[in-house]
Design a protein around this motif. Structure first.
Motif, PDB file in Angstrom:
ATOM      1  N   TYR A  55      38.184  49.205  45.784  1.00 55.97           N
ATOM      2  CA  TYR A  55      37.875  47.813  45.447  1.00 55.97           C
ATOM      3  C   TYR A  55      36.842  47.247  46.412  1.00 55.97           C
ATOM      4  N   PRO A  58      33.670  40.780  44.986  1.00 57.25           N
ATOM      5  CA  PRO A  58      32.439  40.410  44.250  1.00 57.25           C
ATOM      6  C   PRO A  58      31.456  39.610  45.095  1.00 57.25           C
ATOM      7  N   LEU A 187      39.634  42.319  39.313  1.00 58.31           N
ATOM      8  CA  LEU A 187      38.176  42.490  39.234  1.00 58.31           C
ATOM      9  C   LEU A 187      37.691  42.471  37.783  1.00 58.31           C
ATOM     10  N   ASN A 190      37.552  38.955  36.534  1.00 61.23           N
ATOM     11  CA  ASN A 190      36.378  38.317  37.123  1.00 61.23           C
ATOM     12  C   ASN A 190      35.128  38.566  36.276  1.00 61.23           C
ATOM     13  N   ALA A 249      39.250  36.625  43.612  1.00 66.20           N
ATOM     14  CA  ALA A 249      39.027  38.069  43.692  1.00 66.20           C
ATOM     15  C   ALA A 249      38.654  38.467  45.121  1.00 66.20           C
TER      16      ALA A 249
END
Ligand code: FES
Length: 267
Positions: A55, A58, A187, A190, A249
Motif C-alpha cells: 500500500y 495517495p 484505496l 478512493n 486513505a
C-alpha cells in the motif's frame, strides 16, 4: 412613456433580507477545507509512514523519488539542495491540489467561505470593487483544464496502486499472492470517488460537448456529454466525498505503517 427612477443602494457587509441561516454553509465549508488543508500539509511534510507493504498513500503517489519500494527512480537524488526540505509528496501534490483549487465548485465555495466574496448569495460583501477572474491573480483559475489532464494521469496511477494493493508478499519466502485487505478496499474506494469527481468536471463537459459556442453534432459526443453531466449533477457531493476519503486513505496507510491499526486480510 413614463419612467420611474430607482436608486439601488449597495448593501453593507453581511446585510441581507434573507431569513434563513445562510451562514451555516460557508461556515461548514470553511471548517471542512481548513481541516483538510492543515492535515494534508502536515502529512505531506512528514516524509515517513506513507507506505506499508503493497500500500502507498495517495498523497505520495506517484513516488518519483523516495525510500519506499514504490519509488520510480530510487532514493532522494544527490543533487537535491540540502537547504530544501524533501518529501516525495511535495513533488506531486501540487497537481491534485491545483485541480481542486481551480475547480469551479470549490471556487464558488471558498470565495464565499474564506474571503466573503460574497459570504452567500444576496448577502452584502466587504469590498466595493470586483475584478473577477479576468485579471491577475484569479485569471490563473483558467488553468483548470490543464489540471484536468493531469488529474487523468493521476487517476491511472492510483488505479495501478490499487492493482498493486491486491498482491501481498509473503515475508517468509518472498513470493507474492493475490489477496484483498481492508487497505485494498480503502484505496479502491478512493479511486472510485476521485473518478466520480473528475468525470463530473465542468471543463470535461465542455470538452465532451463540442466546440466554442457550438454543440457537437456527433452522437458519441452527445453520449459523452450526457455521461459527464450525470456525474456533474452531484459534483459538490463527489468533491466532498473524494476530499474526505483521500485524507482518510492517507491516514489509514499511516496508521497501519505506525502499527496503530492492523490491516485485516479478507482474502
Ligand atoms: Fe470541479 Fe473541474 S469543475 S473538477
Amino acid at each position: 412613456m413614463n419612467a420611474a427612477e430607482t436608486i439601488i443602494s449597495r448593501r453593507s457587509f453581511g446585510q441581507t433580507m434573507r431569513a434563513d441561516p445562510w451562514w451555516i454553509q460557508p461556515l461548514l465549508v470553511f471548517l471542512g477545507l481548513s481541516i483538510f488543508i492543515v492535515y494534508s500539509t502536515w502529512a505531506a511534510f512528514q516524509g515517513a509512514h506513507y507506505f506499508v507493504g503493497n500500500y502507498i498513500s495517495p498523497f505520495y503517489s506517484p513516488e518519483i523519488f523516495g525510500n519506499s519500494p514504490h519509488s520510480w527512480f530510487g532514493a532522494k537524488p544527490a543533487w537535491w539542495p540540502s537547504w530544501l526540505v524533501f518529501s516525495p509528496a511535495l513533488l506531486v501534490l501540487w497537481a491534485p491540489g491545483g485541480f481542486r483549487l481551480t475547480c469551479y465548485y470549490y471556487r464558488g465555495a471558498y470565495y464565499k467561505a474564506f474571503w466573503a466574496d460574497p459570504p452567500a448569495c444576496t448577502v452584502g460583501e466587504p469590498r466595493k470593487t470586483y475584478l473577477g477572474e479576468r485579471s491577475f491573480p484569479l485569471i490563473m483559475q483558467n488553468a483548470h483544464r490543464y489540471f484536468l489532464y493531469l488529474a487523468f494521469i493521476f487517476l491511472v496511477i492510483l488505479t495501478i496502486d490499487v492493482w498493486k494493493a491486491l498482491w501481498f508478499v509473503d515475508a517468509t519466502n518472498g513470493k507474492s499472492s493475490f489477496g484483498i485487505g481492508i487497505g485494498t478496499i480503502v484505496l479502491a474506494i478512493n479511486v472510485v470517488l476521485l473518478g466520480g469527481y473528475t468525470f463530473g468536471c465542468h471543463s470535461l463537459r465542455h470538452l465532451a460537448g463540442g466546440f466554442l459556442d457550438q454543440f457537437s453534432k456527433s452522437r458519441n459526443c452527445y453520449r459523452a456529454y450526457a455521461c459527464v453531466s450525470c456525474f456533474n449533477r452531484r459534483h459538490m457531493l463527489w468533491a466532498w466525498l473524494s476530499l474526505f476519503w483521500v485524507g482518510f486513505a492517507d491516514l489509514y496507510v499511516r496508521f497501519c505503517s505506525m502499527g496503530v491499526w492492523h490491516d485485516w486480510r479478507l482474502i
